[in-house]
Design an enzyme around this catalytic site. Structure first.
Site, PDB file in Angstrom:
ATOM      1  CG  ASP A 100      22.763 143.218  35.322  1.00 13.49           C
ATOM      2  OD1 ASP A 100      21.610 143.268  35.806  1.00 13.49           O
ATOM      3  OD2 ASP A 100      23.793 143.330  36.029  1.00 13.49           O
ATOM      4  CG  ASP A 139      21.949 147.256  35.023  1.00  8.66           C
ATOM      5  OD1 ASP A 139      22.073 148.149  35.877  1.00  8.66           O
ATOM      6  OD2 ASP A 139      21.129 146.320  35.117  1.00  8.66           O
ATOM      7  CE  LYS A 169      20.067 149.062  37.589  1.00  8.33           C
ATOM      8  NZ  LYS A 169      20.850 148.022  38.340  1.00  8.33           N
ATOM      9  CD  GLU A 171      24.119 144.763  40.919  1.00  5.82           C
ATOM     10  OE1 GLU A 171      23.213 144.288  40.214  1.00  5.82           O
ATOM     11  OE2 GLU A 171      24.910 144.058  41.592  1.00  5.82           O
ATOM     12  CD  GLU A 237      16.849 143.397  43.085  1.00  2.96           C
ATOM     13  OE1 GLU A 237      16.466 142.278  42.701  1.00  2.96           O
ATOM     14  OE2 GLU A 237      17.697 144.075  42.484  1.00  2.96           O
TER      15      GLU A 237
END
Length: 320
Positions: A100, A139, A169, A171, A237
């Site tokens: 993204d 994402d 993926k 978050e 990250e």
């Protein structure tokens, strides 16, 4: 039992996979009796590596698990279109992320938050069409999985069916563990993302995560929670290098670092940052391997000058 509590140890993705395999999905290093004796000369065997390895099939999560076991590091880049993805595929990049991050570097948004599932699906399909070997991970954008596992499954299923990606993926650590678990149980491989999570920019900003004992322990719990839920890899990250190294040692699945030091199992960069196409300042953890913005700008100026002067097109660029 919550995902923060102690859970039975789970098998790695390589151990979870079915025993029966097709000839094009061999486990790295495995010798099939039907293909010849195990004592075949080593020089004739294809290297069991991700970068520079076999190119007759797609990279799978089994390959990533095997790389973790043998200590091989591997590269990952973002990609948003078929042509760029084909260049990276031909260069041997084994995993590509249709991130993204397209919001910032491709679609002109100020953050990743406005990116829609329609946009991810369209560009993911282009990347899949432009590649033959790389594992393509897409994402799940903001707002497509936060409601819970059912919404996450609906969104991820669309990317797998319509775009043809090999994994998704999302978050979040403990807060996203239930989503990860349902997706994996439904047959959709999941790469998790902890540490700095750009979709949460309005609440956490763009700051290094995991500093201080309490924050470090929470990040470690987050990483273990998504691993125990079935994630095949975890992106770290903007995490202090020492903490990222500890997380990498603590997990049996690969870690993918971005601003997380050299001890992660893999490294990922946004390709426009890596190639020097992004204008202005880039994050301090980025290394620019080219100056593509300068190169393209010079090419455009030269083209314009030749058109204005009348030196292009010549007879060589015209039909009789």
């Amino acid at each position: 039992m919550t995902h923060a509590q102690k859970q039975p140890a789970r098998k790695t993705p390589a151990q979870q996979a079915p025993a029966q395999e097709t000839p094009t999905q061999e486990t790295p290093g495995r010798q099939d009796k039907a293909q010849g004796p195990a004592s075949a000369p080593a020089s004739k065997k294809q290297p069991a590596t991700l970068y520079g390895g076999a190119k007759n099939r797609r990279v799978t999560i089994r390959d990533l698990a095997a790389a973790k076991e043998r200590g091989e590091k591997w590269p990952m880049l973002t990609a948003y279109d078929a042509m760029t993805a084909s260049v990276f595929d031909e260069s041997g990049i084994p995993v590509m992320l249709v991130g993204d991050s397209m919001g910032n570097c491709h679609l002109g948004y100020e953050s990743t938050v406005p990116v829609t599932l329609d946009e991810i699906a369209m560009l993911s399909a282009a990347v899949v069409r432009g590649t033959k070997r790389a594992l393509i991970v897409a994402d799940l954008p903001f707002g497509t999985y936060q409601e819970g596992p059912t919404q996450a499954l609906r969104s991820a299923t669309r990317l797998v069916k319509e775009a043809g990606v090999g994994a998704v993926k999302l978050e979040g650590g403990e807060r996203s563990a239930h989503q990860v678990e349902l997706l994996v149980q439904s047959g959709i491989p999941v790469m998790a993302h902890v540490g700095l999570t750009p979709q949460s920019v309005h609440s956490m900003g763009y700051r290094v995560q995991g500093r201080g004992e309490e924050a470090a322990q929470q990040l470690l719990r987050d990483a273990k929670a998504v691993q125990d839920a079935g994630a095949f890899a975890v992106v770290l990250e903007a995490v202090p290098a020492a903490l990222a190294a500890e997380v990498t040692r603590s997990l049996y699945v690969p870690t993918v670092g971005i601003g997380a030091g050299a001890e992660c199992d893999a490294q990922v960069l946004v390709w426009t940052d890596m190639a020097g196409l992004t204008p202005g300042r880039v994050p301090s953890f980025v290394k620019q391997y080219a100056r593509l913005r300068e190169t393209l700008g010079d090419a455009a100026k030269t083209f314009a000058e030749e058109v204005v002067s009348g030196s292009f097109p010549t007879e060589d660029h015209s039909f009789a």
